[in-house]
Design an enzyme around this catalytic site. Structure first.
Site, short mmCIF file in Angstrom:
data_model
loop_
_atom_site.label_atom_id
_atom_site.label_comp_id
_atom_site.label_asym_id
_atom_site.label_seq_id
_atom_site.Cartn_x
_atom_site.Cartn_y
_atom_site.Cartn_z
N SER A 191 38.41 30.34 46.79
CA SER A 191 39.15 30.32 45.52
C SER A 191 39.57 28.90 45.17
CB SER A 191 40.40 31.20 45.61
OG SER A 191 40.05 32.53 45.86
N HIS A 235 46.09 29.25 41.32
CA HIS A 235 45.53 30.32 42.14
C HIS A 235 46.24 31.65 41.89
CE1 HIS A 235 45.39 32.53 46.10
NE2 HIS A 235 44.11 32.32 45.92
#
Lengths: 206, 206
Positions: B15, B41
């Site tokens: 990610s 995130h």
């Protein structure tokens, strides 16, 4: 900068007025307006006016289940904390999260899968109607997909709003393709706060 | 759509790689990069690359306080739930939230003010260094401002990231003007998830 002098009880009402002002002439579907606006309220992100997807009848299905004391299962403690329990308690509903349960943590480790996946399997075994509120884990959605296809899990509805960058968009599209009753935040955005906001918007409007 | 086959332990790493890819050539200040990226995130919202404001030395001040067992006080149960407790426990830190305490609810009602305001007054009386993590209530920030000006509250730092439409922008600007050590998400955006992400980013990088 000038602070608006406003009573605590009026802050939320004023917030929704401002949201409407910013939306301007934009018309939202009255069936979903309260949910969309609460997602905007919780994030200050107007993308939710476009990104939220609803299967036909999903809101009524959730309301009916809540009236009968359904269980809401979240994929994070944060989502669980964000859901207002007062009215849900009165209706005999419970808000559960299995993701930190000892047995879930242990099984996930043994199998090399996410805790979220195992937590969905645990939810599928509940003896009550279940509303899944997924704000974090794409793997929770993939687990719902598998179990649903195998006929092992028939949730009342899936709130499919994980946020993130790995398998998030894809897992949400799969929930849409699955045909399960669902509310989905298309794209990368979402979160435990959005999952909680959707549940809260529904219960505040029943 | 194709699901990326990835081990649970690698999802977060992947990610952050994708976040970096999307940021492209954009350079973030290395002092704040981990915090900014974790906010992205947790929200999939790249506005945090521009909206986060840091007073000089604030991150080191928070780290020093955490090492000495500081208290983190959040303005919501959701923020409290979102903060990872493992390492904080080891350092003797506590994550507290007073907003639902009986005495706070009672006093707020009597005085016609928000619970968040009264909860800050309670935090100011703690006998430990306090890091305020405010993801929801502008009134919490205004309360910090008043008490700080009166010399009644010297928090280690204020994470000032409420989300919303009434007094949110203004209360954050006041925290910036106050000169207290602070991390602020300018504008309307923020949230309990962002408050938790900032605390987590700091503790994961010490």
């Amino acid at each position: 900068m000038k602070i608006e002098n406003i009573k605590p009880g009026d802050i939320e009402k004023r917030s929704f007025e401002i949201i409407q002002e910013i939306l301007g002439d934009r018309k939202l579907d009255p069936k979903y307006e309260a949910i969309i606006k609460r997602c905007i309220h919780t994030s200050a992100d107007f993308e939710y006016a476009d990104s939220l997807y609803f299967t036909e009848g999903v809101v009524e299905a959730i309301k009916d289940a809540l009236k009968k004391g359904a269980y809401i299962v979240t994929d994070t403690k944060m989502g669980q904390a964000g859901i207002n329990k007062k009215k849900l308690d009165e209706m005999g509903c419970k808000v559960l999260s299995f993701v930190s349960d000892e047995d879930v943590v242990k099984k996930a480790k043994e199998r090399g899968v996410t805790r979220s996946l195992v937590a969905v399997e645990k939810a599928a075994k509940l003896d009550k109607p279940v509303i899944m509120a997924v704000g974090n884990a794409p793997t929770a959605l993939l687990s719902i997909e598998s179990l649903y296809k195998e006929g092992k899990f028939k949730p009342v509805a899936v709130i499919a709003v994980p946020v993130g960058f790995v398998n998030v968009i894809e897992s949400k599209e799969r929930i849409i393709d699955l045909g399960v009753p669902a509310i989905v935040a298309k794209g990368r955005k979402g979160g435990s706060n959005i999952a909680a906001a959707i549940i809260n918007a529904i219960q505040y409007n029943m």
